[in-house]
Write an enzyme that holds these catalytic residues in place. Structure first.
Site, mmCIF file in Angstrom:
data_model
loop_
_atom_site.group_PDB
_atom_site.id
_atom_site.type_symbol
_atom_site.label_atom_id
_atom_site.label_comp_id
_atom_site.label_asym_id
_atom_site.label_seq_id
_atom_site.Cartn_x
_atom_site.Cartn_y
_atom_site.Cartn_z
ATOM 1 C CG ASP A 29 -1.711 0.867 0.880
ATOM 2 O OD1 ASP A 29 -2.441 1.553 0.681
ATOM 3 O OD2 ASP A 29 -1.584 1.993 2.345
ATOM 4 C CG ASP A 31 -1.603 7.809 0.473
ATOM 5 O OD1 ASP A 31 -0.949 9.069 0.686
ATOM 6 O OD2 ASP A 31 -1.991 7.209 -0.426
ATOM 7 C CG ASP A 207 -2.195 2.380 6.550
ATOM 8 O OD1 ASP A 207 -3.024 3.685 6.748
ATOM 9 O OD2 ASP A 207 -2.608 2.153 4.973
#
Length: 263
Positions: A29, A31, A207
Site C-alpha cells: 500500500d 499512504d 495499514d
C-alpha cells in the site's frame, strides 16, 4: 498443533527477518504504509531515497513488486517512480508487468451526480476535502474529525446519486465512493496469476481497513500479511510500528545479501 501468529495478539510481531527474494511476491500500500499520512493527499512527503530503493528491491525480486493503492495509477507513478505492475483505485485500475492495462473503471453517468453531492457537502462541512479520482470520489475529513457523522451521511447521499455499481469504503477519516467490483484482494489475486508473481509466496503490507481484503487473500495463500500501525482488529498476522518502520524493513530487504545457494 501451533496456532497461526496474529498481529492482533502482539502489536510488536514483526515479519520474518529473512525473506527469500527468489520466492517472494511483494505488494505494498502507499499512504500510511510507504508514506506518512498527510493532511491532504497532495501534501505527502516522499523520502528522497525511497523511489530508488523500491526500484532496487523490485529488481532483486525479478519484478515481483507492485503497489496496490486507493490512489489513481498516475498518482502512484508520480510518487514512487515505478513502472510495470500496479493497482490503483483499490483495483479498479490494474496494470500488468508489461505496462498493459488489465482493468480500468467504466465511466458511469451517475458519477456526475455523485460529484455534485460531494461538492455540496464540502460547501456545508468546514474542513471536508473532496478528492476526485476520476473513477472514484473520496471525502477526507482529517481536518474535521468531529464531522464524521455528517460526512457519512453525505457519503450515503453520494452513493444514492451514483446508482448501481458503486459502494462506500470507509477508512481513517475518509469515506470513498468506488466501483463495487474493485477490491485490493481481487487485484492481488489477478496479479498472482501472471509472471513474475505466479508461483511465488505473496506478502502484503498495508495499514487501513481498505487493505483487509488483500490481507485475507494473502492468508488464504499461506503468505505473509503485515499491518503497519496500531489499527485493530485486523486479519494481518504480523505488524510494523508505522511507515518509518515499513520503509526501514523494505530498505533492509532491498540491501540484503542473497543467500548462498552453492553449498
Amino acid at each position: 498443533m501451533s496456532s497461526v501468529p496474529s498481529a492482533a495478539d502482539n502489536d510488536d510481531l514483526p515479519p520474518p527477518p529473512r525473506a527469500d527474494a527468489m520466492t517472494l511476491a511483494l505488494f505494498v500500500d502507499v499512504d500510511g504504509t510507504l508514506l506518512d499520512i498527510a493532511a491532504r493527499p497532495d501534501t505527502v512527503v516522499v523520502d528522497a531515497w525511497l523511489p530508488s530503493t523500491l526500484r532496487r528491491l523490485k529488481a532483486r525480486l525479478d519484478g515481483a513488486l507492485a503497489p496496490i493503492s486507493g490512489r489513481p495509477l498516475h498518482d502512484i507513478d508520480g510518487l514512487l517512480g515505478l513502472d510495470g505492475a500496479a493497482a490503483g483505485l483499490h483495483g479498479a485500475e490494474l496494470r500488468g508487468p508489461d505496462g498493459a492495462t488489465l482493468a480500468a473503471p467504466i465511466p458511469h453517468e451517475g458519477l456526475a451526480a455523485a460529484r455534485r453531492c460531494a461538492v455540496a457537502a464540502a460547501a456545508s462541512i468546514p474542513g471536508l476535502l473532496v478528492e476526485d479520482k476520476g473513477g472514484a470520489i473520496a471525502l477526507h475529513y482529517r481536518a474535521a474529525p468531529d464531522a464524521g457523522l455528517d460526512v457519512r451521511r453525505a457519503a450515503v447521499a453520494m452513493l444514492e446519486a451514483a446508482g448501481d455499481g458503486y459502494e462506500l469504503l470507509h477508512g481513517r477519516c475518509v469515506v470513498e465512493l468506488k466501483p463495487d467490483t474493485a477490491d485490493k484482494g481481487a487485484a492481488l489475486a489477478a496479479l498472482m496469476r501472471i509472471a513474475p508473481f505466479a508461483g511465488r509466496t505473496p506478502w502484503m503490507i498495508g495499514d487501513d481497513t481498505t487493505d483487509e481484503d488483500a490481507f485475507a487473500e494473502v492468508n488464504a495463500r499461506d503468505g505473509i500479511s503485515i499491518i503497519v500501525g496500531r489499527r485493530r482488529p485486523t486479519v494481518a498476522r504480523y505488524g510494523l510500528a508505522g511507515p518509518a518502520a515499513a520503509r526501514a524493513w523494505l530498505a533492509a530487504l532491498a540491501n540484503a545479501t542473497p543467500p548462498d545457494t552453492t553449498s
